[in-house]
Design an enzyme around this catalytic site. Structure first.
Site, PDB file in Angstrom:
ATOM      1  N   ASP A 132      22.880  42.905  60.424  1.00 29.00           N
ATOM      2  CA  ASP A 132      23.048  43.582  59.139  1.00 29.00           C
ATOM      3  C   ASP A 132      23.644  42.632  58.086  1.00 29.00           C
ATOM      4  O   ASP A 132      24.145  41.542  58.426  1.00 29.00           O
ATOM      5  CB  ASP A 132      23.957  44.802  59.351  1.00 29.00           C
ATOM      6  CG  ASP A 132      23.671  45.932  58.388  1.00 29.00           C
ATOM      7  OD1 ASP A 132      23.013  45.690  57.359  1.00 29.00           O
ATOM      8  OD2 ASP A 132      24.124  47.066  58.656  1.00 29.00           O
ATOM      9  N   ASP A 161      17.926  52.984  54.472  1.00 27.30           N
ATOM     10  CA  ASP A 161      18.886  53.958  54.991  1.00 27.30           C
ATOM     11  C   ASP A 161      18.413  55.373  54.683  1.00 27.30           C
ATOM     12  O   ASP A 161      19.043  56.344  55.087  1.00 27.30           O
ATOM     13  CB  ASP A 161      20.271  53.725  54.370  1.00 27.30           C
ATOM     14  CG  ASP A 161      21.003  52.586  55.079  1.00 27.30           C
ATOM     15  OD1 ASP A 161      20.519  52.140  56.139  1.00 27.30           O
ATOM     16  OD2 ASP A 161      22.050  52.145  54.577  1.00 27.30           O
TER      17      ASP A 161
HETATM   18  C1  DGJ Z   1      23.739  49.524  56.726  1.00 30.00           C
HETATM   19  C2  DGJ Z   1      22.581  49.824  57.607  1.00 30.00           C
HETATM   20  O1  DGJ Z   1      21.421  49.972  56.839  1.00 30.00           O
HETATM   21  C3  DGJ Z   1      22.854  51.071  58.429  1.00 30.00           C
HETATM   22  O2  DGJ Z   1      21.753  51.384  59.222  1.00 30.00           O
HETATM   23  C4  DGJ Z   1      24.089  50.851  59.257  1.00 30.00           C
HETATM   24  O3  DGJ Z   1      23.849  49.870  60.211  1.00 30.00           O
HETATM   25  C5  DGJ Z   1      25.247  50.467  58.368  1.00 30.00           C
HETATM   26  N1  DGJ Z   1      24.938  49.375  57.523  1.00 30.00           N
HETATM   27  C6  DGJ Z   1      26.453  50.151  59.193  1.00 30.00           C
HETATM   28  O4  DGJ Z   1      27.508  49.713  58.445  1.00 30.00           O
END
Ligand code: DGJ
Length: 860
Positions: free
Chosen positions: A610, A679
């Site tokens: 991430d 997301d």
């Molecule tokens: C952003 C990601 O897009 C989410 O899926 C998740 O992993 C969060 N970060 C966690 O902080």
């Protein structure tokens, strides 16, 4: 008897005399000084005419230039005419020479003398016996313009093998596309045509690929701008040589070696052509052979030029967090320069995506229209530019110029060193943007994605199910429930690390402290890995190793490791800073953070990588005098870390994630199997987001999870997830038995469809951006099987005729609804491909948001 025999021989000679003519010559082999060669008409698009005599057969060309024919020694008589076309607007003189190669020796065969406008075409009648090569060369006699030479009625009699044309080194080809340069030693590199072989789109005038300042093209930025060591803002490049190398089956590299005659600078312009995929990939390399550093200001990786109608459109891909690709737009091109850029360098694809479609004759339709597409493979700051020059008295059509590269920011190039730019991946189709996307998908499955042919597992990711709020028991329960749903891998997301004052119980602390949180997970990761194993599924882990929270042991110990513009205050983004990877010790730390975990837990099969900050504080104290290079350094370091991890941990998959789709460029994807597209897990929104990504990415690259939020029933969420790499993003405990059953059934269906979906070609149908009904056809290359998806986003019941695409019209298919719920969407039936594509499938959508999946199998 003798007379008989002679007569027979003569007749058989006549019957079997083989003849090559200009109609056998591919136009693309002709290297010429201006414009595009034309067959059976002149360069101004009227009848061929020389000395007031009309000709129906011939090729219109323009000096200087020529071509070569390979002969096998059996060529004999060579006849034809040459002359200046009557329609030319001015007076240009041309001299034609033919050279023949016999036993390796080049000899002049014929010299036309000076050909002038108005004169009768000059005839030649030559003997090619014993020759192994014939070279045709046309010279402009020093004036360089109006040299419209017509090649008329050329014929070669031969015995065995027909003469074969040689493609000049500046002609770069794939199965259906070509990119044409004029690369003559000691002259500037000239760019001519780019497009389908049957639809050249190049501007009629050849353009300097690297115009020297003050010489040409005052309306265009230089593609490469250099400040020489003596301070001169000047670069002039001429061709040294051109090399062609086969890199792999069906991939050829053309490398133009260019040099500045006055300064110790060399440039290599490198173009890879992917034959079957119809893709070109270009980058530049700049070499400073001098003793002092130089500055590079502008450094485009590629540059193309097109002739277009006034009706040209630019599709650009915009969005933001939770809405990736959703604000994309198609605009009519205004005159002047349109620039798309991301100067942040961090999360380079979150708000705009570094790729475009340029349709040259009206809006980009799925199955028609002339469309050029480009995508920059770079995970740092970037820019794409389209310049539209309206018609004028010299150019009756619009001329478009495209260039792309790293964001214009001065970088230093030290003495005796080389700068390598990122690649731009380009394609073209005169059958619409659907084909452009299929070309990109084919390229991605060949070279653009890591492990393109590995079967992607079905994942349950913990994030939306539990966020930071978990302990060992909760996670083990999730693992057990996930396995019961049919999931193949469990991924533990954010929240598993950080201790003491810096526990990762929210996004405010812990990043940088990659030790397991002993409160939440007292038995470490091993307890979770064993639980996964026991339940027959694999285990994956979330990391965000390029970041640090100020509230972390790492930051307390190494505050200087975070990026910072020298002398300026630091800002946080999501309560965190980006680590300064231009420092070797920081790069080592990032690599080791992940490598240590993978070494300690060799059963981890997947890493979700991430990257949750925007590009604030973009600077580094370590190179105060070279701040323009920060984005390069940061990006190259990320690539080095990934390359090393991929090499040392070959059995681990890596997903790219950056607050969702913030790092989904073609550069990052060379190191990742897939990306977390957004997301936004609401199925109805995901239909549109994934539609956007599908312009560049094949379905297997797009991680698509059945989420807990939003409208649409669970069956629709499952069907949407099937159009990408299906996964689950919720706690199975939070849903009722009925929905758990729907997910379970969907996963079983997906497992059967997965091999078809992974390899199929994608045909987009009705768009969710313009209608509440949308559809996608995934069709196997051999057309024997396909999967069709239809989605309805409104709540009204609706009977629709949805038409699959891409089938073989002559095959007979069986159409079966799969992943059906209690209310069928259609009655299974048989039909030919033609009937299916013309009449469609009658789909009875109920009064809720709804979807249908049809398996289409060839029966005859
Ligand atoms: C952003 C990601 O897009 C989410 O899926 C998740 O992993 C969060 N970060 C966690 O902080």
């Amino acid at each position: 008897m003798r007379i008989y025999l002679i007569a027979l021989m003569l007749v058989s000679n006549l019957l079997y005399a083989k003849e090559w003519s200009l109609s056998d010559l591919p136009l693309t082999v002709i290297d010429q000084g201006w414009g595009v060669p034309q067959r059976d008409r002149n360069l101004l698009n009227s009848e061929l005419s020389v000395g007031k005599e009309k000709y129906t057969k011939g090729i219109a060309s323009h000096a200087p230039g020529g071509f070569t024919l390979i002969l096998d020694g059996g060529a004999k008589k060579f006849t034809g005419l040459v002359g200046i076309d009557d329609a030319v607007n001015g007076y240009g003189d041309v001299i034609v020479k033919f050279f023949i190669i016999i036993n390796g020796k080049r000899e002049l065969l014929w010299d036309s003398g000076v050909l002038k406008k108005g004169e009768k075409a000059k005839k030649f009648d030559l003997n090619l016996s014993g020759g192994t090569e014939l070279k045709f060369e046309m010279f402009d006699n020093g004036d360089g313009s109006y040299d419209h030479l017509d090649l008329l009625e050329w014929k070669i009699e031969y015995d065995n093998k027909a003469p074969q044309a040689v493609f000049p080194p500046g002609v770069i080809e794939t199965d259906n596309l070509m990119w044409h340069f004029e690369a003559i030693t000691n002259r500037e590199l000239i760019q001519k045509n780019f497009g389908s072989k049957n639809h050249f789109s190049g501007a009629k005038v050849g353009l300097l690929t690297y115009p020297a300042r003050g010489k040409e093209s005052f309306a265009l930025d230089e593609n490469l701008r250099i400040i020489q060591a003596d301070g001169a803002h000047s670069l002039a490049l001429v061709v040294e040589k051109v090399d062609k190398t086969t890199i792999a089956d069906g991939i050829e590299e053309t490398r133009f070696f260019l040099r500045d005659p006055e300064y110790p600078i060399k440039v290599e312009y490198v173009i890879l052509s992917y034959k079957k995929e119809d893709v070109f990939k270009a980058h530049i390399e700049v070499i400073n052979n001098g003793d002092l550093p130089i500055m590079i200001i502008n450094r485009d990786s590629a540059f193309t030029t097109f002739e277009a109608t006034e009706n040209s459109y630019l599709t650009s891909f915009y969005g933001h967090w939770g809405r990736e690709f959703l604000d994309s737009r198609e605009d009519k091109l205004p005159a002047g320069v349109v620039k798309h850029q991301d100067r942040g360098g961090i999360q380079p694809t979150m708000n705009r995506w570094p790729g475009i479609l340029l349709s040259l004759d009206g809006k980009a339709e799925e199955d028609s229209g002339v469309v050029f597409a480009a995508a920059l493979a770079w995970s740092g700051a970037w820019q794409l530019k389209v310049t539209n020059m309206p018609p004028n008295q010299y150019n009756p059509k619009n001329r478009l110029f495209f260039s792309a590269g790293v964001q214009e920011d001065p970088v230093k190039l030290a003495s005796k060193s080389r700068y390598t730019s990122p690649e731009v991946v380009m394609t073209f189709s005169n059958q619409g943007k659907g084909q452009v996307s299929r070309n990109y998908h084919a390229y991605m499955l060949r070279d653009g994605l890591y492990n393109p042919h590995l079967e992607r597992p079905i994942i349950l990711n913990s994030w939306e199910g539990v966020y930071f709020d978990f302990d060992e028991a909760k996670i083990i329960n999730m693992i057990e429930q996930a396995a019961k749903l049919g999931v193949e891998m469990f991924v533990l997301d954010d929240g598993w690390f950080g201790n003491g004052d810096f526990q990762r119980n929210s996004d405010r602390a812990g990043l940088g402290d990659w030790q397991i949180n002993s409160k939440k997970l007292p038995n470490g990761l091993n307890a979770l890995i064993s639980a996964s194993e026991k339940n027959g599924i694999k285990f994956g882990l979330w990391v965000e190793p390029e970041m640090v929270n100020p509230k972390s042991n790492l930051f307390q110990t190494h505050p200087d490791w975070a990026m910072q513009i020298p002398k300026r205050e630091r800002y946080t983004s999501r309560h965190q800073y980006v680590l300064d990877l231009s420092k070797q010790e920081v790069e080592n730390f990032v690599y080791n953070s992940v490598a240590n975990i993978l070494t300690l837990y060799p059963k981890i099969s997947y890493i979700k990588w991430d990257f949750n900050s925007s590009g604030v504080n973009f600077g580094s104290a370590s190179a105060a005098d070279d701040q323009g290079a920060i984005s390069d350094k940061q990006t190259q370091s990320y690539y080095r870390i990934m390359a090393k991890l991929r090499k040392n941990f070959p059995n681990v998959m890596f997903q790219a994630c950056a607050s969702g789709g913030g790092r989904t460029d073609f550069g990052a994807m060379k190191f990742h199997e897939e990306f977390w597209a957004s997301d936004q897990t609401n199925g109805l929104e995901r239909i549109k987001i994934q539609w956007g990504y599908s312009h560049f990415y094949p379905p297997i690259a797009i991680a698509s999870h059945i989420g807990k939020y939003g409208d649409g029933d669970f069956k629709l969420r499952v069907d949407v997830a099937m159009t990408g790499r299906l996964g689950v993003e919720l706690s199975p405990d939070s849903i009722n038995d009925e929905n758990r059953e729907i997910i379970n059934q969907g996963i079983n269906v997906y497992k059967k469809l997965r091999p078809i979906l992974a390899k199929a070609e994608l045909f987009r149908g009705s768009s969710p951006l313009t209608s509440n009904i949308s559809d996608l056809s995934y069709i196997a290359k051999d057309k024997n099987v396909g999967v069709f998806f239809g989605f309805k986003r409104g709540k009204e019941a609706q009977l629709c005729q949805l038409k699959p695409k891409g089938l073989n019209p002559d095959f007979e298919y069986k159409v079966t609804e799969v992943n059906a719920e209690n209310q069928a969407r259609f009655i299974n039936f048989n039909a030919t491909g033609k009937e299916l594509m013309e009449n469609g499938i009658s789909i009875d959508f109920p009064n809720k948001e709804s979807s249908v999946v049809a398996l289409i199998e060839k029966i005859k």
